[in-house]
Scaffold this motif. Structure first.
Motif, mmCIF file in Angstrom:
data_model
loop_
_atom_site.group_PDB
_atom_site.id
_atom_site.type_symbol
_atom_site.label_atom_id
_atom_site.label_comp_id
_atom_site.label_asym_id
_atom_site.label_seq_id
_atom_site.Cartn_x
_atom_site.Cartn_y
_atom_site.Cartn_z
ATOM 1 N N VAL A 1 0.851 -1.184 0.000
ATOM 2 C CA VAL A 1 0.000 0.000 0.000
ATOM 3 C C VAL A 1 0.888 1.235 0.000
ATOM 4 O O VAL A 1 1.932 1.257 0.667
ATOM 5 C CB VAL A 1 -0.928 0.025 1.236
ATOM 6 C CG1 VAL A 1 -1.750 1.312 1.273
ATOM 7 C CG2 VAL A 1 -1.821 -1.199 1.263
ATOM 8 N N GLN A 2 0.489 2.266 -0.752
ATOM 9 C CA GLN A 2 1.192 3.543 -0.712
ATOM 10 C C GLN A 2 0.177 4.655 -0.491
ATOM 11 O O GLN A 2 -0.754 4.828 -1.274
ATOM 12 C CB GLN A 2 1.971 3.798 -2.001
ATOM 13 C CG GLN A 2 2.783 5.092 -1.986
ATOM 14 C CD GLN A 2 3.822 5.142 -3.093
ATOM 15 O OE1 GLN A 2 4.554 4.178 -3.305
ATOM 16 N NE2 GLN A 2 3.890 6.258 -3.791
ATOM 17 N N ALA A 3 0.354 5.390 0.614
ATOM 18 C CA ALA A 3 -0.499 6.535 0.930
ATOM 19 C C ALA A 3 0.210 7.796 0.466
ATOM 20 O O ALA A 3 1.238 8.187 1.028
ATOM 21 C CB ALA A 3 -0.778 6.588 2.427
ATOM 22 N N ASN A 4 -0.315 8.427 -0.587
ATOM 23 C CA ASN A 4 0.298 9.599 -1.197
ATOM 24 C C ASN A 4 -0.416 10.857 -0.712
ATOM 25 O O ASN A 4 -1.589 11.079 -1.030
ATOM 26 C CB ASN A 4 0.202 9.516 -2.720
ATOM 27 C CG ASN A 4 0.857 8.267 -3.285
ATOM 28 O OD1 ASN A 4 2.046 8.209 -3.504
ATOM 29 N ND2 ASN A 4 0.036 7.236 -3.534
ATOM 30 N N ALA A 5 0.286 11.667 0.083
ATOM 31 C CA ALA A 5 -0.292 12.891 0.625
ATOM 32 C C ALA A 5 0.038 14.070 -0.291
ATOM 33 O O ALA A 5 1.213 14.340 -0.569
ATOM 34 C CB ALA A 5 0.245 13.150 2.028
ATOM 35 N N GLY B 1 -3.940 18.664 0.771
ATOM 36 C CA GLY B 1 -4.689 17.870 1.740
ATOM 37 C C GLY B 1 -5.343 16.641 1.135
ATOM 38 O O GLY B 1 -5.933 15.831 1.845
ATOM 39 N N GLY B 2 -5.246 16.490 -0.194
ATOM 40 C CA GLY B 2 -5.786 15.313 -0.845
ATOM 41 C C GLY B 2 -4.939 14.076 -0.571
ATOM 42 O O GLY B 2 -3.787 14.171 -0.127
ATOM 43 N N LEU B 3 -5.514 12.925 -0.824
ATOM 44 C CA LEU B 3 -4.826 11.658 -0.553
ATOM 45 C C LEU B 3 -5.129 10.673 -1.675
ATOM 46 O O LEU B 3 -6.273 10.561 -2.124
ATOM 47 C CB LEU B 3 -5.303 11.078 0.782
ATOM 48 C CG LEU B 3 -4.720 9.729 1.212
ATOM 49 C CD1 LEU B 3 -3.265 9.894 1.649
ATOM 50 C CD2 LEU B 3 -5.539 9.119 2.353
ATOM 51 N N ALA B 4 -4.104 9.962 -2.118
ATOM 52 C CA ALA B 4 -4.272 8.870 -3.076
ATOM 53 C C ALA B 4 -3.719 7.601 -2.449
ATOM 54 O O ALA B 4 -2.562 7.563 -2.025
ATOM 55 C CB ALA B 4 -3.555 9.165 -4.391
ATOM 56 N N VAL B 5 -4.552 6.581 -2.361
ATOM 57 C CA VAL B 5 -4.146 5.299 -1.772
ATOM 58 C C VAL B 5 -3.952 4.297 -2.904
ATOM 59 O O VAL B 5 -4.912 3.929 -3.590
ATOM 60 C CB VAL B 5 -5.200 4.785 -0.771
ATOM 61 C CG1 VAL B 5 -4.725 3.476 -0.136
ATOM 62 C CG2 VAL B 5 -5.467 5.830 0.303
ATOM 63 N N GLY B 6 -2.708 3.886 -3.119
ATOM 64 C CA GLY B 6 -2.393 2.896 -4.130
ATOM 65 C C GLY B 6 -2.299 1.521 -3.491
ATOM 66 O O GLY B 6 -1.556 1.337 -2.531
#
Length: 445
Positions: free
Chosen positions: A138-142, A146-151
């Motif tokens: 999992v990669q949590a991209n901040a 303030g947005g977030l993308a969870v790969g």
């Protein structure tokens, strides 16, 4: 001046189950479907806009804690594959990556780019680690806004798209529970259901993968189509009510086949449409059954076919007939035991022979439509602003995904550069498809 998108890894952490896996559950056999699955990761990206109540750091912490909790139910994802026969559920853990992105989320949503999207994933989708290393990453991209993308990447050796969806729904429910939100409990079948019905075959353990998807210098593009405008044109006496997926696939296949024939009109065009087998077996399995349960029917456009043979009505009718024959002739053989395993191996071998022969233009199509992630993937800070497959790098791949807001379908198409250039001039496709439009609602990021 264009600013380059940069993704900086801040930290990596191994997340194990919150409680040890009991000794009697420490080994889970693969099914024969799993053994034959290609070595790659099934991947998805979940995008969330800023939330005044939760910071990126707090969301990352919640993702880690809830991931640890849900891994007690999905303990094979924290293990490692042994000899292509079983998963050693040793609680070795999943890899969790925290990353920072130098640009706002709107930079992604305004003009999605497959190359940039892949930077948001924790590992290359084609990595051999899918069979030798971490099964879940999992990669949590901040983003600075303030947005977030969870790969999320799960080894295809133990998970198809349906399994990935089941896992994400359970994980998001666990996260929402941590944040104190009311959730609906999800029941899961035993994790050995697949291998009990379709046991692994020792002779397959040392074999090279049956299916090796072709890679070449390709281009991936995203199109958005409105199936409501296409479906009426695909209806016929034979198929008076085509599904939206059938209509969209028929249109895309027709256009890419036509593009390919500008280079060589003598080649047949063959479409393989993936289907979820869980509910199609003589003894149906629950949709939440973990593992690989994907088959595929094939349909052909013959060499030098005229326009009548490539009408949407004809293609949809051919697809519906091929699907009917497939379910009538193939799925009855999947009753379990050695006969089933032989049927599965024969189908995989035929698929591999066709895809590697070079004698046909072979298109591999899969649909993620109807998985329900837009409604279910709420980790406690709202539904996703966008869900993306991130595309693939394999030649002649067609992937369908629900578009945000419902009603529309995104098509991720990977073709050779020459075929994609020819497709650019296809007036029929451009009449129904928008090339990489802005993701609806990106302005709120």
């Amino acid at each position: 001046m264009t600013i380059e998108l940069k993704v900086q890894v801040v930290a990596k952490e191994t997340i194990g189950p919150s409680s040890p896996t009991p000794h009697h559950l420490r080994s889970v056999k693969l099914s024969v479907f799993d053994q034959l699955a290609p070595i790659l990761y099934t991947s998805v990206l979940l995008f969330y806009t800023s939330n005044a109540n939760t910071s990126s750091r707090h969301r990352s912490s919640c993702l880690k804690s809830s991931l640890s909790n849900v891994l007690t139910r999905f303990y094979p994802l924290a293990g490692r594959i042994r000899d292509n026969l079983s998963v050693d559920c040793d609680d070795g853990g999943a890899e969790f990556v925290d990353a920072k992105v130098n640009l706002p989320l709107s930079h992604i949503l305004d003009c999605p780019c497959p190359v940039l999207l892949r930077k948001l994933l924790p590992i290359d989708m084609e990595s051999p680690e899918a069979s030798a290393g971490c099964l879940l990453l999992v990669q949590a991209n901040a983003f600075g806004c303030g947005g977030l993308a969870v790969g999320v990447c799960v080894s295809h050796k133990i998970a198809d798209a349906s399994t990935l969806s089941t896992f994400i729904k359970a994980w998001s429910a666990a996260s929402a529970e941590l944040l104190g939100n009311v959730i609906v409990d999800i029941e899961f079948p035993p994790l050995d259901t697949a291998s009990a019905r379709f046991p692994p075959q020792v002779e397959l353990a040392a074999m090279s993968p049956t299916v090796v998807l072709p890679k070449a210098r390709c281009v991936t593009r995203r199109y958005v189509l409105d199936p409501a405008k296409i479906t009426p044109l695909a209806a016929s006496e034979a198929v008076p009510e085509p599904t939206q997926v059938e209509a969209v696939v028929a249109l895309v296949w027709k256009c890419v086949a036509r593009a390919s024939r500008t280079n060589d009109p003598r080649r047949p065009s063959l479409l393989s449409q993936a289907v979820n087998l869980r509910g199609r077996l003589a003894e149906p399995l629950p949709e939440t059954t973990v593992g690989n349960f994907v088959g595929g029917f094939k349909v052909e456009i013959p060499p030098q076919a005229d326009e009548r043979e490539m009408e949407l009505k004809k293609l949809v009718s051919d697809m519906r007939e091929a699907k009917r024959e497939y379910f009538e002739n193939y799925t009855p053989r999947l009753s379990g035991g050695g006969v089933s395993c032989m049927a599965i191996l024969e189908a995989a071998t035929e698929f591999a022979t066709l895809i590697n022969s070079g004698a046909v233009d072979f298109y591999n199509c899969s649909s993620w439509c109807g998985l329900g992630l837009y409604e279910a993937a709420d980790f406690g800070w709202g539904r996703p602003a966008w869900i993306s497959s991130a595309g693939v790098e394999y030649k002649n791949s067609i992937v369908l995904v629900d578009a945000r807001g419902g009603g529309l379908i995104e098509v991720w198409l990977t073709l050779s550069r020459g075929d994609m250039d020819a497709l650019d001039a296809d007036e029929e496709l451009l009449r129904f498809a928008s090339l990489n439009p802005t993701v609806c609602g990106s302005c709120i990021a």
